[in-house]
Design a protein around this motif. Structure first.
Motif, mmCIF file in Angstrom:
data_model
loop_
_atom_site.group_PDB
_atom_site.id
_atom_site.type_symbol
_atom_site.label_atom_id
_atom_site.label_comp_id
_atom_site.label_asym_id
_atom_site.label_seq_id
_atom_site.Cartn_x
_atom_site.Cartn_y
_atom_site.Cartn_z
ATOM 1 N N HIS A 275 0.842 -1.194 0.000
ATOM 2 C CA HIS A 275 0.000 0.000 0.000
ATOM 3 C C HIS A 275 0.877 1.243 0.000
ATOM 4 C CE1 HIS A 275 -3.245 -2.337 2.474
ATOM 5 N NE2 HIS A 275 -3.286 -2.654 1.201
ATOM 6 N N VAL A 276 0.359 2.333 -0.531
ATOM 7 C CA VAL A 276 1.073 3.612 -0.481
ATOM 8 C C VAL A 276 1.358 4.005 0.966
ATOM 9 C CG1 VAL A 276 0.920 6.083 -1.030
ATOM 10 C CG2 VAL A 276 0.224 4.394 -2.729
ATOM 11 N N SER A 277 0.488 3.601 1.880
ATOM 12 C CA SER A 277 0.710 3.912 3.305
ATOM 13 C C SER A 277 1.950 3.211 3.867
ATOM 14 C CB SER A 277 -0.525 3.558 4.134
ATOM 15 O OG SER A 277 -0.789 2.179 4.049
ATOM 16 N N ASP A 278 2.535 2.277 3.119
ATOM 17 C CA ASP A 278 3.761 1.589 3.533
ATOM 18 C C ASP A 278 5.020 2.376 3.145
ATOM 19 O OD1 ASP A 278 2.034 -0.469 4.263
ATOM 20 O OD2 ASP A 278 2.424 -1.648 2.468
ATOM 21 N N SER A 279 4.843 3.525 2.519
ATOM 22 C CA SER A 279 5.969 4.282 1.957
ATOM 23 C C SER A 279 7.075 4.556 2.962
ATOM 24 C CB SER A 279 5.490 5.612 1.361
ATOM 25 O OG SER A 279 4.633 5.398 0.280
ATOM 26 N N GLU A 280 6.726 5.070 4.140
ATOM 27 C CA GLU A 280 7.749 5.423 5.140
ATOM 28 C C GLU A 280 8.549 4.186 5.548
ATOM 29 O OE1 GLU A 280 8.729 8.319 6.556
ATOM 30 O OE2 GLU A 280 7.263 9.629 5.580
ATOM 31 N N SER A 281 7.857 3.107 5.851
ATOM 32 C CA SER A 281 8.532 1.881 6.294
ATOM 33 C C SER A 281 9.424 1.316 5.202
ATOM 34 C CB SER A 281 7.512 0.829 6.717
ATOM 35 O OG SER A 281 6.779 1.262 7.829
ATOM 36 N N LEU A 282 8.914 1.270 3.987
ATOM 37 C CA LEU A 282 9.705 0.709 2.894
ATOM 38 C C LEU A 282 10.832 1.647 2.480
ATOM 39 C CD1 LEU A 282 6.888 -1.064 0.903
ATOM 40 C CD2 LEU A 282 8.726 -2.120 2.229
ATOM 41 N N PHE A 283 10.622 2.961 2.629
ATOM 42 C CA PHE A 283 11.705 3.903 2.352
ATOM 43 C C PHE A 283 12.911 3.617 3.248
ATOM 44 C CE2 PHE A 283 13.883 7.825 3.648
ATOM 45 C CZ PHE A 283 14.523 8.121 2.446
ATOM 46 N N SER A 284 12.653 3.305 4.504
ATOM 47 C CA SER A 284 13.771 3.031 5.419
ATOM 48 C C SER A 284 14.567 1.798 4.970
ATOM 49 C CB SER A 284 13.277 2.867 6.852
ATOM 50 O OG SER A 284 12.574 1.660 7.011
ATOM 51 N N ILE A 285 13.918 0.885 4.287
ATOM 52 C CA ILE A 285 14.594 -0.314 3.769
ATOM 53 C C ILE A 285 15.256 -0.014 2.426
ATOM 54 C CG2 ILE A 285 14.222 -2.692 2.984
ATOM 55 C CD1 ILE A 285 11.791 -2.712 5.021
ATOM 56 N N THR B 244 16.672 8.241 -1.774
ATOM 57 C CA THR B 244 17.107 9.327 -0.901
ATOM 58 C C THR B 244 15.942 10.201 -0.464
ATOM 59 O OG1 THR B 244 17.620 10.671 -2.842
ATOM 60 C CG2 THR B 244 19.436 9.403 -1.877
ATOM 61 N N ASP B 245 14.743 9.870 -0.940
ATOM 62 C CA ASP B 245 13.559 10.654 -0.594
ATOM 63 C C ASP B 245 12.351 9.724 -0.544
ATOM 64 O OD1 ASP B 245 11.082 12.404 -1.645
ATOM 65 O OD2 ASP B 245 12.518 13.708 -0.611
ATOM 66 N N VAL B 246 11.497 9.937 0.435
ATOM 67 C CA VAL B 246 10.331 9.054 0.608
ATOM 68 C C VAL B 246 9.400 9.102 -0.598
ATOM 69 C CG1 VAL B 246 8.822 10.673 1.850
ATOM 70 C CG2 VAL B 246 8.691 8.217 2.337
ATOM 71 N N SER B 247 9.437 10.184 -1.357
ATOM 72 C CA SER B 247 8.573 10.274 -2.545
ATOM 73 C C SER B 247 8.936 9.178 -3.559
ATOM 74 C CB SER B 247 8.659 11.656 -3.190
ATOM 75 O OG SER B 247 9.946 11.884 -3.722
ATOM 76 N N ARG B 248 10.199 8.774 -3.606
ATOM 77 C CA ARG B 248 10.607 7.682 -4.498
ATOM 78 C C ARG B 248 9.948 6.368 -4.094
ATOM 79 N NH1 ARG B 248 12.015 6.292 -8.243
ATOM 80 N NH2 ARG B 248 14.024 5.315 -8.126
ATOM 81 N N ALA B 249 9.813 6.148 -2.780
ATOM 82 C CA ALA B 249 9.137 4.934 -2.297
ATOM 83 C C ALA B 249 7.670 4.958 -2.724
ATOM 84 C CB ALA B 249 9.270 4.807 -0.783
ATOM 85 N N ARG B 250 7.017 6.102 -2.588
ATOM 86 C CA ARG B 250 5.614 6.225 -3.022
ATOM 87 C C ARG B 250 5.493 5.932 -4.511
ATOM 88 N NH1 ARG B 250 5.424 10.262 0.765
ATOM 89 N NH2 ARG B 250 5.988 11.891 -0.706
#
Length: 176
Positions: free
Chosen positions: A16-26, A42-48
């Protein structure tokens, strides 16, 4: 496509898009992304953006990605799924990564085992493939633990991070 797969210790939930922060850290960890075909984020927007792309491919029935969630803490510890779904040839290609804090605890084989079972028993696949850089010893160990067969190494077959890389191919057949 099933939204949720479960194992003894894990939930595999469609990403889910709501997983962005968690997956960004990985996905921002250089040790985790070392053998991935993406540069570390290098930016959470890339994870989204990645999650939106993966969900688009899922809607087109070309791929599917799951967040790997520890049942006891509800923490997202990685992602896994089918990088490609090929219904014409009844095969899928696996992809997976686990947060460094959870390496060596058996989570990758547990998650992948669930994907293998689902591909054979629910999706009707005949073959499951995984392509791994030979130097990625941890990933090779996961596949060996799950009795995947090493088929060979494709020399300089893909360009990743500005260089051509070798990829070892492993497979598991429904008859194995």
């Amino acid at each position: 496509m099933k939204e949720l797969l479960t194992t003894e210790r894990l939930l595999l939930r469609k990403i889910h898009v709501s997983d962005s922060e968690s997956l960004f850290s990985i996905w921002s960890d250089p040790d985790v992304t070392k053998y991935m075909n993406i540069d570390r984020f290098t930016d959470v927007s890339r994870a989204r953006e990645m999650i939106e792309l993966l969900n688009h491919l899922s809607q087109e029935n070309k791929a599917i990605r799951y967040s790997i969630i520890k049942k006891d803490t509800q923490d997202i510890i990685g992602s896994c799924g089918y990088n490609s779904l090929d219904y014409d040839h009844s095969k899928v290609e696996l992809g997976y990564e686990i947060s460094k804090a959870y390496w060596g605890k058996g989570y990758a084989p547990e998650a992948i085992s669930s994907l293998v079972h689902y591909a054979f028993n629910s999706l009707g696949m005949n073959r499951i493939e995984a392509r791994v850089e030979p130097a990625n010893k941890s990933s090779v160990k996961v596949l060996q633990k799950l009795n995947f067969t090493f088929e060979g190494t494709m020399r300089k077959c893909e360009k990743s991070k500005g260089r051509f890389i070798d990829l070892s191919i492993f497979s598991k057949l429904i008859t194995d």
